[in-house]
Scaffold this active site. Structure first.
Site, PDB file in Angstrom:
ATOM      1  N   LEU A 249       0.835  -1.189   0.000  1.00 21.59           N
ATOM      2  CA  LEU A 249       0.000   0.000   0.000  1.00 21.59           C
ATOM      3  C   LEU A 249       0.873   1.244   0.000  1.00 21.59           C
ATOM      4  CD1 LEU A 249      -2.630  -1.121   2.666  1.00 21.59           C
ATOM      5  CD2 LEU A 249      -2.717  -1.426   0.181  1.00 21.59           C
ATOM      6  N   ASP A 250       0.725   2.062  -1.022  1.00 22.48           N
ATOM      7  CA  ASP A 250       1.533   3.264  -1.153  1.00 22.48           C
ATOM      8  C   ASP A 250       1.116   4.310  -0.122  1.00 22.48           C
ATOM      9  OD1 ASP A 250       3.346   5.115  -2.637  1.00 22.48           O
ATOM     10  OD2 ASP A 250       1.459   6.167  -3.027  1.00 22.48           O
ATOM     11  N   HIS A 253       0.269   6.543   5.270  1.00 17.46           N
ATOM     12  CA  HIS A 253       0.138   7.683   6.180  1.00 17.46           C
ATOM     13  C   HIS A 253      -0.704   8.801   5.581  1.00 17.46           C
ATOM     14  CE1 HIS A 253       3.948   8.048   3.865  1.00 17.46           C
ATOM     15  NE2 HIS A 253       3.486   9.269   3.644  1.00 17.46           N
ATOM     16  N   GLU A 285       3.596   1.089   2.995  1.00 15.14           N
ATOM     17  CA  GLU A 285       4.602   2.135   3.129  1.00 15.14           C
ATOM     18  C   GLU A 285       4.001   3.166   4.073  1.00 15.14           C
ATOM     19  OE1 GLU A 285       6.813   5.609   0.505  1.00 15.14           O
ATOM     20  OE2 GLU A 285       4.834   4.883  -0.056  1.00 15.14           O
ATOM     21  N   ASP A 310      12.087   2.760   6.985  1.00 16.33           N
ATOM     22  CA  ASP A 310      13.199   3.356   6.238  1.00 16.33           C
ATOM     23  C   ASP A 310      14.338   3.871   7.106  1.00 16.33           C
ATOM     24  OD1 ASP A 310      11.954   2.835   3.859  1.00 16.33           O
ATOM     25  OD2 ASP A 310      11.135   4.851   3.584  1.00 16.33           O
ATOM     26  N   ASP A 311      14.188   3.822   8.432  1.00 14.19           N
ATOM     27  CA  ASP A 311      15.232   4.405   9.282  1.00 14.19           C
ATOM     28  C   ASP A 311      16.604   3.770   9.060  1.00 14.19           C
ATOM     29  OD1 ASP A 311      13.336   6.074  10.335  1.00 14.19           O
ATOM     30  OD2 ASP A 311      13.344   5.232  12.356  1.00 14.19           O
ATOM     31  N   HIS A 379      12.789   2.187  -5.251  1.00 13.72           N
ATOM     32  CA  HIS A 379      12.477   3.106  -6.349  1.00 13.72           C
ATOM     33  C   HIS A 379      12.459   4.560  -5.877  1.00 13.72           C
ATOM     34  CE1 HIS A 379       8.397   3.042  -4.610  1.00 13.72           C
ATOM     35  NE2 HIS A 379       8.206   4.160  -5.267  1.00 13.72           N
ATOM     36  N   ASP A 380      11.975   4.810  -4.661  1.00 13.56           N
ATOM     37  CA  ASP A 380      11.937   6.179  -4.133  1.00 13.56           C
ATOM     38  C   ASP A 380      13.341   6.708  -3.879  1.00 13.56           C
ATOM     39  OD1 ASP A 380       9.286   7.069  -4.005  1.00 13.56           O
ATOM     40  OD2 ASP A 380       8.881   5.908  -2.197  1.00 13.56           O
ATOM     41  N   GLY A 383      14.993   6.916  -7.496  1.00 16.58           N
ATOM     42  CA  GLY A 383      14.323   7.777  -8.467  1.00 16.58           C
ATOM     43  C   GLY A 383      14.032   9.173  -7.972  1.00 16.58           C
ATOM     44  N   ASN A 384      13.950   9.369  -6.662  1.00  8.99           N
ATOM     45  CA  ASN A 384      13.701  10.704  -6.137  1.00  8.99           C
ATOM     46  C   ASN A 384      14.986  11.469  -5.847  1.00  8.99           C
ATOM     47  OD1 ASN A 384      10.913  10.924  -6.309  1.00  8.99           O
ATOM     48  ND2 ASN A 384      10.606   9.772  -4.422  1.00  8.99           N
TER      49      ASN A 384
END
EC number: 3.2.1.141
Length: 592
Positions: A249-250, A253, A285, A310-311, A379-380, A383-384
């Site tokens: 799930l994108d 939050h 996510e 992601d920490d 990808h984030d 790609g970001n």
């Protein structure tokens, strides 16, 4: 065929039928039903029928619940059936406590950019040791190229990837190779180009909540019952009709719901109910470090199987690549903080975030480590960055091998980004194919976004709309033929084989701990069945560490072994002393 369209406040809805040349054949009025719906049945039509919907006699638009958009998000919708001739009756689904996830963007995974073209790569992934694929969103998006997060029709698999038939064939083939498939689903917003939802009802969105994309999707205000049904029907479709093994799930939050039960809990419930006895997993996510996400529903949680944490990625980037701006300012990358992150699963457990200006996180005590999805790139995180540069552009090959060893030897669920297993050098840039007006705004916004970062000063951000930005992002599988890539590939295969076969690493009753060994090194300890694995990671400088003299120690592997592309021939373990130089990792097995 039966249509049912939610269009409250309108006087009528017509189905507009088209022939193969997009000429209107006829219009069929639907009958008003309860709750602002219009419905009707047409018994003389077959699969492949193309149509649009006209509200109050206005211009016809695609069906927002369409199952197929063969000509893109602006073209006619197409009737499809779910029959495929499946060969996966033996398939029981993935084990949520033993996932090794491989994130894939179908459009850039091969030069052809289709589901079918990726099928021959499945054997490579199974041999690697991956057991779960996570497909970036495959729902229909505008144009021919996009990351997928600008999708506007949840139900229609992207036509340029191969559409509904291509996706069914791909998942069936993946199951034959022993690989589960997760669909990345975007329920927090809908893309702007080709989004016709408001033509049918203003209640698809609500001004009660706001998100980075504008008014929030309406999950808790007037008309929300139908909007929730949109999402839950989509969850059911991916799992029932496509045999998907679950969802990622994108940005959960940003999915705002003040009602009860929370939509996330309903998504989990519907996913499991749609699986006909197969195991499915639902992963979110979510940047909040919120334990409630994976707490069972019986204990007041949402019951998700996992959450992106992601920490660890951020700590490792700070340690090895020096990132310090934006959210990286919240991390030190110190050995002590890395050890704390490994002990807990995430670092922030309620401390104030300098970047956010408020407290972040909850105490994860008691949560199984498999709930936490860790990565060193995704990808984030690729790609970001303005130039789409992979981790290999910012850390040394030795650091890359050390980070990889830690990721795959930890008790947490690892996620690999496509090509990571050979340290791919192709970038993964941000690309779109919007109309000219929207595309210009996207390009300007992208370049403005990075203007304030000192690290990227002077960098010319590639135009997301340029076709070259997309083609440069295509994986080059021929890289596997060079010696450096082959060494990293060997490292990944051997680490994943250990992860799948070594009792200390596979035990469900095992425990883990981590501690700093001075300012520049730390050790991750995993215990089970009387044995101990020690994963030593050196950030910089020299590490000399003496083991318990009463334990029997043996070297399992070290990241700087020449077989992986390193330069250290001799074992870093001599007697009971571990020696590491520069960025590196070693795995030692103890038996007391």
């Amino acid at each position: 065929m039966r249509w049912r369209v939610w269009a409250p406040g309108h006087k009528g809805v017509d189905v507009v039928l088209y022939d193969a040349e997009d000429r209107v054949l006829r219009k069929v009025p639907l009958t008003a039903e309860a709750d602002g719906c219009f419905g009707g049945a047409l018994p003389d039509l077959a699969e492949g029928t193309r149509y649009k919907l006209s509200v109050d006699g206005g211009d016809p638009f695609p069906d927002p619940w369409s199952r197929s958009q063969p000509q893109g998000v602006h073209g006619p919708s197409e009737v499809v059936v779910s029959d495929h001739g499946w060969t996966d009756s033996h398939w029981k689904g993935p084990d949520p406590q033993a996932l090794v996830i491989y994130e894939v963007h179908v459009g850039t995974a091969t030069p052809e950019g289709t589901f079918e073209a990726f099928i021959p790569k499945l054997a490579h992934l199974r041999e690697l040791g991956v057991n779960t694929l996570e497909l970036l969103p495959v729902a229909s998006f505008p144009g021919a190229r996009n990351w997928g997060y600008d999708g506007v029709d949840l139900f229609a698999p992207q036509a340029t990837y191969g559409g509904p038939k291509g996706l069914r064939k791909f998942i069936d083939a993946a199951h034959a190779h022993g690989l589960a498939v997760l669909i990345d689903a975007v329920y927090n917003h809908f893309g702007p180009d080709g989004n016709y939802l408001r033509a049918y009802s203003p209640h698809y969105f609500t001004g009660k909540h706001h998100t980075p994309w504008g008014d929030a999707v309406n999950y808790d205000s007037e008309g929300s019952r139908f909007v929730r049904s949109l999402v839950l029907s989509n969850v059911e479709m991916w799992i029932r009709d496509y045999h998907a093994d679950g969802l990622r799930l994108d940005a959960a939050h940003a999915l705002v719901d003040e009602g009860q039960p929370h939509l996330l809990a309903e998504i989990v419930e519907r996913a499991h109910a749609s699986a006909s006895g197969r195991r499915v997993v639902v992963i979110a996510e979510d940047e909040r470090n919120e334990r409630k996400l994976v707490t069972p529903a019986s204990e007041g949680g949402y019951g998700l199987d996992g959450v992106w944490a992601d920490d660890l990625h951020h700590q490792l980037r700070r340690a090895f690549a020096g990132d310090h701006e934006g959210y990286y300012q919240d991390y030190t990358g110190s050995a002590e903080d890395l050890a704390a992150t490994l002990r807990q699963g995430w670092f922030y457990t309620g401390q104030k975030s300098k970047n956010l200006g408020h407290a972040r996180g909850t105490d994860p005590k008691g949560l199984g480590p498999w709930h936490f999805v860790h990565c060193i790139q995704n990808h984030d995180q690729v790609g970001n960055r303005p130039l789409g540069n992979r981790l290999s552009e910012d850390v040394s090959p030795a650091a890359y091998r050390a980070m990889s060893t830690l990721l795959l030897m930890s008790p947490f669920t690892p996620l690999l980004f496509m090509g990571q297993e050979w340290n791919a050098r192709t970038p993964f840039l941000y690309f779109t194919d919007h109309n000219a007006e929207l595309g210009k705004l996207v390009t300007e916004g992208r370049r403005k976004e990075f203007a304030g970062f000192s690290r990227f000063k002077g960098e010319e951000v590639p135009d997301p709309q340029a076709r070259d930005t997309f083609t440069r992002s295509t994986l080059d599988w021929d890289e596997l033929d060079n010696a450096e890539a082959a060494g990293v590939h060997t490292l990944y295969k051997e680490l994943l084989r250990l992860r799948a076969t070594e009792p200390v690493l596979t035990s469900r009753q095992g425990t883990h701990d981590a501690r700093a060994l001075g300012p520049d090194a730390f050790v991750l300890e995993r215990r089970a069945e009387g044995d101990t694995f020690l994963i030593f990671v050196n950030l910089r400088g020299s590490l000399v560490h003496t083991l318990n003299p009463h334990a029997s120690a043996g070297i399992v592997m070290w990241s700087e072994n020449p077989r992986y592309g390193g330069t250290v021939e001799a074992s870093p373990l001599t007697g009971n002393v571990v020696r590491l130089e520069g960025p590196s990792a070693a795995v030692v097995k103890l038996r007391e």
